[in-house]
Scaffold this motif. Structure first.
Motif, PDB file in Angstrom:
ATOM      1  N   TYR A  60       0.777  -1.141   0.323  1.00 39.36           N
ATOM      2  CA  TYR A  60       0.256   0.247   0.032  1.00 39.36           C
ATOM      3  C   TYR A  60       0.792   1.291   0.020  1.00 39.36           C
ATOM      4  N   ASP A  61       2.069   1.208   0.808  1.00 39.99           N
ATOM      5  CA  ASP A  61       2.939   2.337   0.750  1.00 39.99           C
ATOM      6  C   ASP A  61       2.897   2.739  -0.851  1.00 39.99           C
ATOM      7  N   GLN A  62       4.017   1.514  -0.811  1.00 44.58           N
ATOM      8  CA  GLN A  62       4.812   1.739  -2.282  1.00 44.58           C
ATOM      9  C   GLN A  62       3.745   2.388  -2.974  1.00 44.58           C
ATOM     10  N   ILE A  63       2.206   1.875  -3.164  1.00 45.28           N
ATOM     11  CA  ILE A  63       1.859   2.746  -4.781  1.00 45.28           C
ATOM     12  C   ILE A  63       1.697   3.847  -4.325  1.00 45.28           C
ATOM     13  N   LYS A  64       0.815   3.844  -2.687  1.00 45.40           N
ATOM     14  CA  LYS A  64       0.454   5.422  -2.976  1.00 45.40           C
ATOM     15  C   LYS A  64       2.006   6.258  -2.706  1.00 45.40           C
ATOM     16  N   ASN A  65       2.602   6.154  -2.239  1.00 48.97           N
ATOM     17  CA  ASN A  65       3.932   7.462  -1.953  1.00 48.97           C
ATOM     18  C   ASN A  65       5.039   6.951  -3.204  1.00 48.97           C
ATOM     19  N   GLU A  68       4.663   5.953  -8.462  1.00 49.76           N
ATOM     20  CA  GLU A  68       5.097   6.855 -10.052  1.00 49.76           C
ATOM     21  C   GLU A  68       6.421   6.862 -10.029  1.00 49.76           C
ATOM     22  N   ASP A  69       6.718   6.117  -9.077  1.00 50.81           N
ATOM     23  CA  ASP A  69       8.383   6.064  -9.866  1.00 50.81           C
ATOM     24  C   ASP A  69       8.671   5.038 -10.325  1.00 50.81           C
ATOM     25  N   PHE A  70       7.818   4.165 -10.460  1.00 41.13           N
ATOM     26  CA  PHE A  70       8.149   2.565 -10.997  1.00 41.13           C
ATOM     27  C   PHE A  70       7.057   2.838 -12.786  1.00 41.13           C
ATOM     28  N   ILE A  72       3.906   3.939 -12.196  1.00 48.15           N
ATOM     29  CA  ILE A  72       2.702   3.431 -11.500  1.00 48.15           C
ATOM     30  C   ILE A  72       1.669   4.572 -10.924  1.00 48.15           C
ATOM     31  N   LYS A  73       0.417   4.790 -11.521  1.00 46.26           N
ATOM     32  CA  LYS A  73      -0.484   5.733 -11.182  1.00 46.26           C
ATOM     33  C   LYS A  73      -1.848   4.866 -11.045  1.00 46.26           C
ATOM     34  N   ALA A  74      -2.162   5.485  -9.252  1.00 49.33           N
ATOM     35  CA  ALA A  74      -3.355   5.156  -8.802  1.00 49.33           C
ATOM     36  C   ALA A  74      -3.957   5.856  -8.011  1.00 49.33           C
ATOM     37  N   SER A  75      -5.677   5.714  -8.923  1.00 44.12           N
ATOM     38  CA  SER A  75      -6.466   6.821  -7.897  1.00 44.12           C
ATOM     39  C   SER A  75      -7.779   6.139  -7.275  1.00 44.12           C
ATOM     40  N   GLY A  76      -7.850   7.299  -6.584  1.00 40.18           N
ATOM     41  CA  GLY A  76      -8.655   6.781  -4.903  1.00 40.18           C
ATOM     42  C   GLY A  76      -8.438   5.280  -4.578  1.00 40.18           C
TER      43      GLY A  76
END
Length: 272
Positions: A60-65, A68-70, A72-76
């Motif tokens: 969760y932390d990797q995707i949220k914070n 974008e370094d990887f 990956i864009k996640a909304s909501g």
């Protein structure tokens, strides 16, 4: 008729079940006794399930914070707290069942109950109501019952508001605030897990660094990381008492001679 064994193992944790399996492999008539699932605290309520919780928090932390370094864009982005807890329990249960299969494969008898030594060669087995259901005898008895946290009157655990690591692993609802008393390995694991999911976490440690038995460089680096995450850390701090007041727990802390009263929805006591 009293059943007789070559080896009886009292306690089915990492020490007990391994000893029982090895005894079975050596051809000894063996039994392992434990009132809970095999695997002990580590497998059922410690090392294994906590690592599952930490993995969820890490993803969760990797995707949220750092998504974008990887690229990956996640909304909501959101999480299901109850599903996280359920996954942890499922992993633990699955591994415990595998241990049970290993016991059976090596022809070791398994008795579920509370074992009590009545002589150097006999053990009474009681059910969860304290009723003796059977008695067994063994030429040799291995005691592998582990340990338990000591009682601290000033911090009375009620398993609802003032909790242990066991309750912290199976909470039905994520707390808004959490005070963690004791910043050893268990304390910092839960501090990271809950803080990553958005709980306001305060860590209290009586020594001068969190993770006090680790190398100081590690402790200092982790402390900086935790503070960046918004975790409040009080070191060289002594907890004088913890009291439940309504739906909060008030914790009185002495920090370098100065008394403070902190309040939180849950208090996790880790002192052993």
């Amino acid at each position: 008729m009293q059943k007789q064994y070559d080896i009886a193992v009292l306690g089915g944790g990492p020490g007990g079940y391994v000893a029982a399996i090895r005894a079975g492999q050596l051809g000894l008539n063996t039994v392992v006794i434990d009132k809970d699932n095999l695997g002990g605290i580590c497998l059922n309520w410690g090392c294994i399930p906590t690592k599952s919780l930490l993995k969820n928090a890490e993803i969760y932390d990797q995707i949220k914070n750092h998504g974008e370094d990887f690229g990956i864009k996640a909304s909501g982005l959101d999480f299901d707290f109850n599903r996280i807890i359920k996954r942890s329990r499922e992993i633990s249960d699955r591994i415990s069942k595998n241990v049970e299969l290993l016991i059976k494969k090596n022809k070791v008898d398994r008795i579920r109950g509370f074992g009590k030594l009545t002589s150097k060669n006999t053990i009474d087995i009681s059910d969860d109501k304290g009723k003796v259901t059977e008695t067994i005898s063994a030429e040799k008895i291995i005691i592998a019952t582990g340990a338990r946290p000591r009682n601290i009157p000033a911090i009375p655990v009620d398993r609802k508001n003032i909790i242990t690591s066991t309750e912290a692993m199976i909470l039905e609802k994520q707390p808004k605030e959490l005070i963690v008393i004791g910043a050893g390995a268990i304390g910092v694991e839960f501090a990271y897990f809950y803080a990553t999911l958005g709980t306001k976490v305060t860590v209290i440690e009586m020594l001068k660094h969190i993770l006090p038995i680790e190398d100081e460089e590690v402790s200092v680096a982790l402390e900086k990381n935790f503070k960046k995450r918004g975790i409040d850390i009080l070191t060289s701090a002594t907890v004088e008492k913890a009291e439940v007041k309504g739906n909060k727990v008030n914790v009185t802390v002495n920090v370098n001679g100065e008394k403070k009263i902190l309040a939180a929805e849950k208090v996790l006591r880790n002192s052993s």
